[in-house]
Structures are given as structure tokens and as C-alpha cells.
Design a protein around this motif. Structure first.
Motif, PDB file in Angstrom:
ATOM      1  N   LYS A 362     -58.763 -95.358 -36.736  1.00  0.00           N
ATOM      2  CA  LYS A 362     -58.973 -94.204 -35.866  1.00  0.00           C
ATOM      3  C   LYS A 362     -58.211 -92.978 -36.392  1.00  0.00           C
ATOM      4  O   LYS A 362     -57.187 -93.095 -37.047  1.00  0.00           O
ATOM      5  CB  LYS A 362     -58.526 -94.535 -34.447  1.00  0.00           C
ATOM      6  CG  LYS A 362     -59.457 -95.531 -33.744  1.00  0.00           C
ATOM      7  CD  LYS A 362     -59.017 -95.846 -32.332  1.00  0.00           C
ATOM      8  CE  LYS A 362     -57.895 -96.842 -32.294  1.00  0.00           C
ATOM      9  NZ  LYS A 362     -57.654 -97.388 -30.936  1.00  0.00           N
ATOM     10  N   VAL A 363     -58.724 -91.803 -36.021  1.00  0.00           N
ATOM     11  CA  VAL A 363     -58.127 -90.558 -36.485  1.00  0.00           C
ATOM     12  C   VAL A 363     -58.333 -89.463 -35.441  1.00  0.00           C
ATOM     13  O   VAL A 363     -59.322 -89.453 -34.711  1.00  0.00           O
ATOM     14  CB  VAL A 363     -58.745 -90.120 -37.840  1.00  0.00           C
ATOM     15  CG1 VAL A 363     -60.246 -89.908 -37.707  1.00  0.00           C
ATOM     16  CG2 VAL A 363     -58.101 -88.837 -38.365  1.00  0.00           C
ATOM     17  N   ILE A 364     -57.367 -88.562 -35.360  1.00  0.00           N
ATOM     18  CA  ILE A 364     -57.519 -87.302 -34.625  1.00  0.00           C
ATOM     19  C   ILE A 364     -57.404 -86.192 -35.652  1.00  0.00           C
ATOM     20  O   ILE A 364     -56.382 -86.088 -36.371  1.00  0.00           O
ATOM     21  CB  ILE A 364     -56.446 -87.134 -33.532  1.00  0.00           C
ATOM     22  CG1 ILE A 364     -56.638 -88.180 -32.441  1.00  0.00           C
ATOM     23  CG2 ILE A 364     -56.495 -85.728 -32.933  1.00  0.00           C
ATOM     24  CD1 ILE A 364     -55.578 -88.147 -31.357  1.00  0.00           C
ATOM     25  N   LYS A 365     -58.437 -85.357 -35.759  1.00  0.00           N
ATOM     26  CA  LYS A 365     -58.490 -84.323 -36.796  1.00  0.00           C
ATOM     27  C   LYS A 365     -58.055 -82.975 -36.247  1.00  0.00           C
ATOM     28  O   LYS A 365     -58.435 -82.589 -35.136  1.00  0.00           O
ATOM     29  CB  LYS A 365     -59.923 -84.232 -37.347  1.00  0.00           C
ATOM     30  CG  LYS A 365     -60.433 -85.570 -37.870  1.00  0.00           C
ATOM     31  CD  LYS A 365     -61.900 -85.540 -38.251  1.00  0.00           C
ATOM     32  CE  LYS A 365     -62.408 -86.937 -38.601  1.00  0.00           C
ATOM     33  NZ  LYS A 365     -63.841 -86.931 -39.017  1.00  0.00           N
ATOM     34  N   ILE A 366     -57.257 -82.267 -37.020  1.00  0.00           N
ATOM     35  CA  ILE A 366     -56.743 -80.962 -36.613  1.00  0.00           C
ATOM     36  C   ILE A 366     -57.702 -79.911 -37.145  1.00  0.00           C
ATOM     37  O   ILE A 366     -57.547 -79.380 -38.257  1.00  0.00           O
ATOM     38  CB  ILE A 366     -55.320 -80.726 -37.168  1.00  0.00           C
ATOM     39  CG1 ILE A 366     -54.411 -81.929 -36.852  1.00  0.00           C
ATOM     40  CG2 ILE A 366     -54.749 -79.437 -36.595  1.00  0.00           C
ATOM     41  CD1 ILE A 366     -54.312 -82.275 -35.382  1.00  0.00           C
ATOM     42  N   GLU A 367     -58.752 -79.634 -36.368  1.00  0.00           N
ATOM     43  CA  GLU A 367     -59.791 -78.718 -36.785  1.00  0.00           C
ATOM     44  C   GLU A 367     -60.023 -77.670 -35.719  1.00  0.00           C
ATOM     45  O   GLU A 367     -59.845 -77.927 -34.517  1.00  0.00           O
ATOM     46  CB  GLU A 367     -61.104 -79.473 -37.049  1.00  0.00           C
ATOM     47  CG  GLU A 367     -61.005 -80.484 -38.191  1.00  0.00           C
ATOM     48  CD  GLU A 367     -62.265 -81.284 -38.359  1.00  0.00           C
ATOM     49  OE1 GLU A 367     -62.745 -81.410 -39.513  1.00  0.00           O
ATOM     50  OE2 GLU A 367     -62.792 -81.810 -37.347  1.00  0.00           O
ATOM     51  N   SER A 368     -60.473 -76.483 -36.143  1.00  0.00           N
ATOM     52  CA  SER A 368     -60.751 -75.415 -35.200  1.00  0.00           C
ATOM     53  C   SER A 368     -62.115 -75.608 -34.563  1.00  0.00           C
ATOM     54  O   SER A 368     -62.952 -76.346 -35.079  1.00  0.00           O
ATOM     55  CB  SER A 368     -60.721 -74.069 -35.921  1.00  0.00           C
ATOM     56  OG  SER A 368     -61.628 -74.047 -36.993  1.00  0.00           O
TER      57      SER A 368
END
Length: 368
Positions: A362-368
Motif C-alpha cells: 500500500k502507498v499514500i502518494k503526495i500529489e497535487s
């Protein structure tokens, strides 16, 4: 610099600890869903093959994650064939024999067309020559490319497909440590499978199974050289169903690009730990094996058993391998552990993902 620029790898590594801690609080506030419970947070140092990263290891919903800085110009993929690898290991020569063998290759960093996503008849390679080995490596690794990778919170350990970790079961005492309330409904069926009624003759040949799957109930994996099982809940998911389930929890799956950066750090090496292929039973071999099995430069632990594929968000782009047949040459044995290896493996849309064959992270992406 704005928030996204500060969490770029080139800038992140120059920040002082208080600055990193301040940025982390912003990231947790803006990008981690409020339904996700945040537990232990600590600054830790990771290093592999001279690449150092001081970053955060933290718990989301009781599972370990690491923070990986982004890179807007990450170079991924491989087109250098056997360059950097040890020719005597590849060809099985003694060092004294190397003077009798020469090899010259012309290798470039030019981008080539994307690999087709359909299966083709597997070509034959001369794996007794360095030129043939180079062709084989280039064919089974992803294309050279420059991509933008966002900063990410990435799960430290991959999980069997369709599972959530519950805890550890002790086969000696029959006790369980972990999420007791979630384990309780499965306790009777687990004990029936692990402690069957056996005759005296049967008891001499019986051994604990390496894994135990009760579909849509639970999944157990035995820890080698121990008395313990890891215990998971299980849902029989397709790839799309797994993605949706992960999304409902507030997470995603890594893309192929993100997986390769998270595993190899964007370094121009075929293997994250260095160039060694031959793992001998000596002190040097044990040190190499420790690098392979341990945390990488960002703190992730990657499966090296070659018994699982690791999923990405694209069902046509799995990583690692489930090696069903013992390979003969060292490059065939070791290449699946390369950061840039891509197996000729397709997952159908309606295929249920066996936890014995597939892993996910699993991942949480730091994207706008």
C-alpha cells in the motif's frame, strides 16, 4: 520552496531534523485520510550501497510505513546489458580463465519504444556468452526512461494478496498475539487444520503446512526455522477488487515507475545491493545476503524468495517472480531480483489473486 519542492529527494536530504518533522506534520494533515490511525513516528537512518536516507518510519493502522522523498527527474529502466556485473560469475569461469575471454559491447542510454503488453513466443538467448546474456538482460528489464516520482508513504513489508495482517500464532502454546477479536472467529478452523487428530503412525510423518488458506476467511504463512505462523484475514479478490478495497482504506497501489524508484532509489545499478550475483556460503556471501534481505536505502523490505509476484496498479505490470522451475544459469536465477526486471506475466481481469502467489504493498502518494 513550496511543500512539494521541499519533499524532493535533492532538497529533503539537506533538511535538518526539525524541518523534516515540521514537513511531516503537514503531510500527515493534508494527505493521510482522517480515518487512518497514525501511531509510532520516528526518524531513522537507512543506507544501502553508499546511499543514505534519513527519513520517517511510522505506523498507519498498525502497519509499518516509510516516507520516501520524491524525484521529479528519476532515471529508471535499463539498457546496459551485463555492464557492471562480474563476467566470471555470469559465465561460471575461474578468475584465472578471464584472460582467455574477451567481450566488447556497444551500449547506449537512448530511449527505445515501450515494450508491447501482449505475450510473444519467448526468444532464445545464448547464455554462455556475455553478448547473449546482455541481450537477455535488456529484454527482461524495463526501458530506459526519465519520469517524475512523487513523495510517498510506502508500506515497509508487502502483504499476501487480499489479506490484512492480524498477528502471530504460536504452534507450541497454541496462543495468538495480535488482533484477538478479529482472530477469534477463525480460531476453531485454524486449530483443526494445525492440530489434526492423528494415529501414532501418522504422527511420525505429519508436519505443519507451509501455508494455510481458507478463502474469504483467513490465510496463514509459516515462518521458516520457527514455531510461528503469521495470521491474516483473507478476501478472494481480483486485481480490480483489491485496488478498490485498498482505495476504501485510503491507500493506493504503486505504479511500476513508483515501485522501481522505491526499490532501487533511481540508482544506475541493475540490483539495489550492488553487482554481486554469486552468493557463497562464507562471510562475504552472508553479508551480500543480508543486504538483499534487509531494508533498502528507503527502509523497504523486498521479497527475495522468488515465490511471489508483487503487484502494481497495472495488472499487466507485475514485479518480482514466482519461479516455478529451477533455472540453470546464474543470470536466470538472479535477474528476477533486479529493480528493473519485468516478468512475462499477465493477470486476467477476472482472475482471483492467490495470496500464495501474489503480494501487494500500500502507498499514500503526495500529489497535487
Amino acid at each position: 520552496m513550496d511543500l512539494f519542492e521541499q519533499v524532493e529527494w535533492a532538497n529533503w536530504k539537506n533538511l535538518k531534523d526539525p524541518e523534516k518533522e515540521g514537513l511531516l506534520q503537514q503531510l500527515l494533515m493534508y494527505f493521510v485520510p482522517p480515518t487512518v490511525e497514525i501511531n509510532t513516528i520516528q526518524l531513522v537512518n537507512f543506507e544501502l550501497y553508499g546511499i543514505k536516507c534519513r527519513t520517517f518510519e511510522l505506523e498507519f493502522d498498525g502497519e509499518l510505513f516509510v516516507f520516501i522523498p520524491g524525484n521529479s527527474e528519476a532515471i529508471l529502466g535499463w539498457d546496459l546489458g551485463a555492464e557492471g556485473l562480474r563476467s566470471h560469475e555470469l559465465l561460471g569461469f575461474d578468475v584465472e580463465d578471464l584472460e582467455k575471454n574477451t567481450f566488447k559491447t556497444t551500449l547506449t542510454n537512448e530511449e527505445i519504444s515501450p515494450v508491447s503488453e501482449w505475450l510473444e513466443e519467448e526468444p532464445q538467448y545464448d547464455l554462455t556468452s556475455l553478448e547473449g546474456i546482455s541481450d537477455y538482460i535488456n529484454e527482461y528489464t524495463t526501458n530506459l526512461r526519465k519520469v517524475a516520482i512523487p513523495a510517498m508513504f510506502v508500506q515497509k513489508y508487502a502483504l499476501p494478496a487480499g489479506t490484512e495482517f492480524l498477528g502471530i500464532f504460536d504452534t507450541v502454546t497454541g496462543s495468538f498475539e495480535g488482533e484477538v477479536e478479529q482472530f477469534f472467529p477463525y480460531e476453531e478452523i485454524i486449530c483443526a487444520q494445525l492440530f489434526p487428530k492423528l494415529s501414532a503412525e501418522e504422527s511420525f510423518t505429519w508436519s505443519f503446512p507451509k501455508s494455510l488458506l481458507v478463502k474469504n476467511e483467513c490465510y496463514l504463512e509459516f515462518l521458516p526455522e520457527s514455531d510461528y505462523y503469521f495470521v491474516y484475514s483473507h478476501n478472494d479478490f481480483t486485481h480490480e477488487e483489491l485496488k478498490l478495497a485498498v482505495k476504501r482504506q485510503g491507500f493506493d497501489l504503486l505504479s511500476q515507475n513508483q515501485w522501481e524508484f522505491a526499490v532501487g532509489g533511481g540508482t544506475r545499478r541493475l540490483f539495489r545491493w550492488g553487482n554481486e550475483l554469486l552468493i557463497q556460503d562464507n562471510e562475504s556471501g552472508r553479508q551480500i545476503k543480508s543486504k538483499m534481505d534487509g531494508a533498502n536505502m528507503f527502509g523497504l523490505v523486498i521479497d527475495t524468495e522468488q515465490k511471489h509476484f508483487e503487484l502494481t496498479d497495472d495488472l499487466a505490470k507485475s514485479k518480482l517472480i514466482n519461479q516455478l522451475v529451477e533455472k540453470e544459469t546464474i543470470i536466470e536465477k538472479m535477474l528476477p531480483l533486479s529493480t528493473y526486471f519485468h516478468p512475462r506475466h499477465m493477470i486476467s481481469a477476472d482472475q482471483k489473486l492467490s495470496p500464495k502467489e501474489y503480494l501487494y504493498r500500500k502507498v499514500i502518494k503526495i500529489e497535487s
